[in-house]
Design a protein around this motif. Structure first.
Motif, PDB file in Angstrom:
ATOM      1  N   THR A  40       0.746  -1.327  -0.071  1.00  0.00           N
ATOM      2  CA  THR A  40      -0.094  -0.016  -0.130  1.00  0.00           C
ATOM      3  C   THR A  40       0.756   1.257  -0.131  1.00  0.00           C
ATOM      4  OG1 THR A  40      -0.196   0.335   2.241  1.00  0.00           O
ATOM      5  CG2 THR A  40      -1.721  -1.138   1.247  1.00  0.00           C
ATOM      6  N   ASP A  41       0.320   2.489  -0.210  1.00  0.00           N
ATOM      7  CA  ASP A  41       1.046   3.697  -0.297  1.00  0.00           C
ATOM      8  C   ASP A  41       0.891   4.244   1.227  1.00  0.00           C
ATOM      9  OD1 ASP A  41       2.325   5.856  -0.788  1.00  0.00           O
ATOM     10  OD2 ASP A  41       0.564   6.884  -1.864  1.00  0.00           O
ATOM     11  N   GLN A  42       1.552   3.794   2.275  1.00  0.00           N
ATOM     12  CA  GLN A  42       1.701   4.025   3.680  1.00  0.00           C
ATOM     13  C   GLN A  42       0.376   4.273   4.138  1.00  0.00           C
ATOM     14  OE1 GLN A  42       4.250   7.683   3.983  1.00  0.00           O
ATOM     15  NE2 GLN A  42       5.533   6.888   2.170  1.00  0.00           N
ATOM     16  N   ASP A  43      -0.495   3.099   4.175  1.00  0.00           N
ATOM     17  CA  ASP A  43      -1.988   3.069   4.562  1.00  0.00           C
ATOM     18  C   ASP A  43      -1.821   2.529   6.006  1.00  0.00           C
ATOM     19  OD1 ASP A  43      -4.525   2.832   4.977  1.00  0.00           O
ATOM     20  OD2 ASP A  43      -5.236   1.860   3.185  1.00  0.00           O
ATOM     21  N   ALA A  44      -2.180   3.224   6.878  1.00  0.00           N
ATOM     22  CA  ALA A  44      -1.865   2.950   8.260  1.00  0.00           C
ATOM     23  C   ALA A  44      -3.346   2.316   8.492  1.00  0.00           C
ATOM     24  CB  ALA A  44      -1.847   4.130   9.235  1.00  0.00           C
ATOM     25  N   THR A  45      -4.274   2.249   7.802  1.00  0.00           N
ATOM     26  CA  THR A  45      -5.572   1.873   8.134  1.00  0.00           C
ATOM     27  C   THR A  45      -5.681   0.274   7.948  1.00  0.00           C
ATOM     28  OG1 THR A  45      -7.011   4.012   7.612  1.00  0.00           O
ATOM     29  CG2 THR A  45      -8.209   1.714   7.627  1.00  0.00           C
ATOM     30  N   ALA A  46      -4.754   0.123   6.632  1.00  0.00           N
ATOM     31  CA  ALA A  46      -4.646  -1.345   6.404  1.00  0.00           C
ATOM     32  C   ALA A  46      -3.758  -2.211   7.070  1.00  0.00           C
ATOM     33  CB  ALA A  46      -3.802  -1.329   4.817  1.00  0.00           C
ATOM     34  N   MET A  47      -2.770  -1.417   7.976  1.00  0.00           N
ATOM     35  CA  MET A  47      -2.020  -1.989   8.987  1.00  0.00           C
ATOM     36  C   MET A  47      -2.964  -2.609  10.024  1.00  0.00           C
ATOM     37  SD  MET A  47       1.581  -0.147   9.248  1.00  0.00           S
ATOM     38  CE  MET A  47       1.905  -0.912  10.895  1.00  0.00           C
ATOM     39  N   ILE A 241       4.613   3.685  15.420  1.00  0.00           N
ATOM     40  CA  ILE A 241       6.106   3.580  15.304  1.00  0.00           C
ATOM     41  C   ILE A 241       6.161   3.712  13.350  1.00  0.00           C
ATOM     42  CG2 ILE A 241       8.309   2.385  15.258  1.00  0.00           C
ATOM     43  CD1 ILE A 241       7.328   1.255  17.889  1.00  0.00           C
ATOM     44  N   ALA A 242       5.671   2.996  12.875  1.00  0.00           N
ATOM     45  CA  ALA A 242       5.711   2.941  11.503  1.00  0.00           C
ATOM     46  C   ALA A 242       5.343   4.383  10.672  1.00  0.00           C
ATOM     47  CB  ALA A 242       4.711   1.771  10.789  1.00  0.00           C
ATOM     48  N   ASP A 252      13.067   4.697   6.548  1.00  0.00           N
ATOM     49  CA  ASP A 252      12.874   3.689   5.901  1.00  0.00           C
ATOM     50  C   ASP A 252      12.779   2.372   6.753  1.00  0.00           C
ATOM     51  OD1 ASP A 252      15.279   2.943   6.849  1.00  0.00           O
ATOM     52  OD2 ASP A 252      16.255   3.021   4.854  1.00  0.00           O
ATOM     53  N   ALA A 253      12.485   1.127   6.138  1.00  0.00           N
ATOM     54  CA  ALA A 253      12.211  -0.140   7.236  1.00  0.00           C
ATOM     55  C   ALA A 253      13.263  -0.309   8.260  1.00  0.00           C
ATOM     56  CB  ALA A 253      12.101  -1.335   6.233  1.00  0.00           C
ATOM     57  N   PHE A 368      -5.393  12.890  10.786  1.00  0.00           N
ATOM     58  CA  PHE A 368      -4.875  13.903  11.738  1.00  0.00           C
ATOM     59  C   PHE A 368      -3.597  13.986  11.958  1.00  0.00           C
ATOM     60  CE2 PHE A 368      -9.262  12.867  12.998  1.00  0.00           C
ATOM     61  CZ  PHE A 368      -9.917  13.942  12.673  1.00  0.00           C
ATOM     62  N   GLY A 369      -2.690  12.780  11.469  1.00  0.00           N
ATOM     63  CA  GLY A 369      -1.216  12.660  11.757  1.00  0.00           C
ATOM     64  C   GLY A 369      -0.982  11.838  12.923  1.00  0.00           C
ATOM     65  N   PRO A 370       0.285  11.099  12.782  1.00  0.00           N
ATOM     66  CA  PRO A 370       0.695  10.104  13.769  1.00  0.00           C
ATOM     67  C   PRO A 370       0.845  10.679  14.934  1.00  0.00           C
ATOM     68  CG  PRO A 370       2.047  10.191  11.739  1.00  0.00           C
ATOM     69  CD  PRO A 370       1.487  11.247  11.582  1.00  0.00           C
ATOM     70  N   ARG A 371       1.095  11.832  15.319  1.00  0.00           N
ATOM     71  CA  ARG A 371       1.099  12.478  16.927  1.00  0.00           C
ATOM     72  C   ARG A 371      -0.128  12.317  17.471  1.00  0.00           C
ATOM     73  NH1 ARG A 371       6.023  14.637  17.797  1.00  0.00           N
ATOM     74  NH2 ARG A 371       7.178  15.157  15.756  1.00  0.00           N
ATOM     75  N   TRP A 372      -1.324  12.481  16.625  1.00  0.00           N
ATOM     76  CA  TRP A 372      -2.608  12.536  17.306  1.00  0.00           C
ATOM     77  C   TRP A 372      -2.750  11.050  17.535  1.00  0.00           C
ATOM     78  CZ3 TRP A 372      -5.266  16.040  19.275  1.00  0.00           C
ATOM     79  CH2 TRP A 372      -4.964  17.416  19.073  1.00  0.00           C
ATOM     80  N   SER A 373      -2.371  10.142  16.808  1.00  0.00           N
ATOM     81  CA  SER A 373      -2.766   8.673  17.165  1.00  0.00           C
ATOM     82  C   SER A 373      -1.607   8.223  18.445  1.00  0.00           C
ATOM     83  CB  SER A 373      -2.285   7.568  16.273  1.00  0.00           C
ATOM     84  OG  SER A 373      -0.831   7.866  15.867  1.00  0.00           O
TER      85      SER A 373
END
Length: 426
Positions: A40-47, A241-242, A252-253, A368-373
């Motif tokens: 995916t293209d950096q899809d946190a929802t898929a994770m 973290i990702a 990167d990874a 909203f961005g990783p910081r909000w998560s």
């Protein structure tokens, strides 16, 4: 701190688990990056969906998996589950190496692994009580956590490097090989030195009996509530973290794996500190929940990658203190004949909440961005601590007062002297 390692059976169990756990963390890291940045293209929802599929069966199958752990030979159950998980890892690895892997394939393997893990978890947790005495059980539980998170220091870093160098497929294959260590350990155990514990007698109503047991234990209910809140919305570390590594800092990874290993430093410290305690107490569960929330706030506010990495150490420390204290408390205060069913319910609540929380946290990160998560994680820890302390305050009639005979110290009393004798240590 390491007294359980004096026991031969536990010693080989510990070594086998350590090797297997390294492989497990390697696969988790490679799988997360495969989904987030390759398929995916950096899809946190898929994770989040992958985590939900992998952990959801723990919630749905809890009554039956706990009954299996309380009824059948746990050693044989574990042999079957370990071989099955190794086969699944190998199959996914070969599929990725062939270049035909798609996102739905990962979803399918995550679900299959979740089903096997749902059976494995309660049997594995309850089996430890057959390997060590009741007195050493809290220590063994803490050392298990140290093994799991010690592997976390090695596995993600190795997986990150291998993923960058050769891709995630080889990592999955190597994970399959590491399950052999656990199988060998189970086969090499001295059967005559295992404790013979009572099993659940055959008959109807055994699942209801387990639920009724927990329903009449308000202390277990509060521990499981705290674990549910933090486990559902706070411990989605792969997503945080990702997203921070890739989206916030553009790395990167390799950095993703390194950050997981840094957090494991705190996790191992938390597990070893727990191993020093003779008995788990409720105040460690609720206190660690609040400290975890505060640590997540610091992590969300970290302005640079270096400070973010350092902030993950206290996050890991307090997360493991919470998990180890809760796990040991539930095991050591539960009747032996009920232990498998209660631990299945415990893990269903802890791990099974992720199918609800992971997609939500992934959506927050995307929107909203990783910081909000990370802010969601912080709120979960503070909420669990608040609920726990309010319950303890009301249940045990505690109040604070100043004692003139002990200057500068705060002591607690209770309205009823008998409540001071409560065995749970609240």
């Amino acid at each position: 701190m390491f007294r359980s390692l004096r026991i031969f059976n536990y010693r080989i169990w510990f070594i086998g688990a350590l090797v297997s756990n390294i492989g497990t963390w390697m696969q988790r890291t490679a799988q997360d990056w495969l989904v987030y940045d390759i398929l995916t293209d950096q899809d946190a929802t898929a994770m989040g969906i992958v985590m939900a599929l992998q952990l959801g069966p723990q919630l749905l199958l809890a009554p039956w998996s706990g009954l299996i752990a309380d009824t059948y030979n746990r050693r044989k159950v574990l042999l079957l589950t370990q071989v099955s998980m190794g086969a699944l890892g190998l199959a996914l690895g070969l599929l990725v190496l062939s270049g035909h892997a798609e996102l739905w394939h990962v979803y399918a393997f995550a679900l299959a692994l979740g089903v096997v893990s749902a059976v494995d978890g309660p049997a594995r947790q309850a089996f430890v009580s057959e390997v060590v005495s009741e007195r050493d059980l809290p220590n063994a539980v803490a050392l298990n956590s140290a093994s799991f998170n010690g592997a976390r220091m090695v596995g993600p870093a190795v997986a990150g490097l291998l993923t960058v160098a050769v891709g995630p497929g080889l990592v999955f294959v190597l994970n399959a090989v590491t399950f052999g260590a656990m199988v060998i350990a189970l086969l090499k155990m001295r059967a005559g030195e295992l404790r013979v514990l009572p099993k659940s007698p055959p008959g109807k109503g055994r699942i209801r009996a387990g639920l009724a047991y927990v329903r009449h234990r308000p202390d277990l209910i509060m521990v499981m509530l705290a674990i549910f809140i933090v486990g559902t919305f706070g411990m989605n570390f792969a997503i945080y973290i990702a997203a921070m590594a890739r989206t916030e800092f553009g790395r990167d990874a390799g950095i993703f794996g390194l950050l997981n290993s840094v957090m494991a430093i705190g996790s191992v410290a938390g597990a070893l500190l727990s191993a020093r305690r003779d008995r788990p107490r409720l105040r460690f569960v609720f206190g660690a929940s609040g400290a975890f929330g505060l640590a997540c706030i610091l992590s969300a506010a970290a302005p640079t990658l270096t400070l973010f990495a350092l902030s993950l150490i206290p996050v890991g420390l307090f997360a493991l203190t919470l998990m180890t204290s809760a796990n040991a408390y539930v095991q050591t205060t539960t009747a032996q004949v009920m232990r498998g069913r209660v631990m299945a319910l415990y893990f269903a609540i802890f791990m099974g909440g992720t199918p609800l929380g992971a997609p939500v946290v992934g959506w927050v990160s995307d929107s909203f961005g990783p910081r909000w998560s990370l802010g969601v994680a912080a709120a979960s820890g503070l909420l669990a601590a608040a609920i726990g302390f309010v319950w303890a305050w009301r249940s045990y009639g505690m109040r604070f007062h100043y004692d003139r005979s002990l200057p500068r110290r705060l002591s607690m009393t209770t309205d009823s002297p008998e409540k001071l004798q409560d065995p749970d240590g609240a």
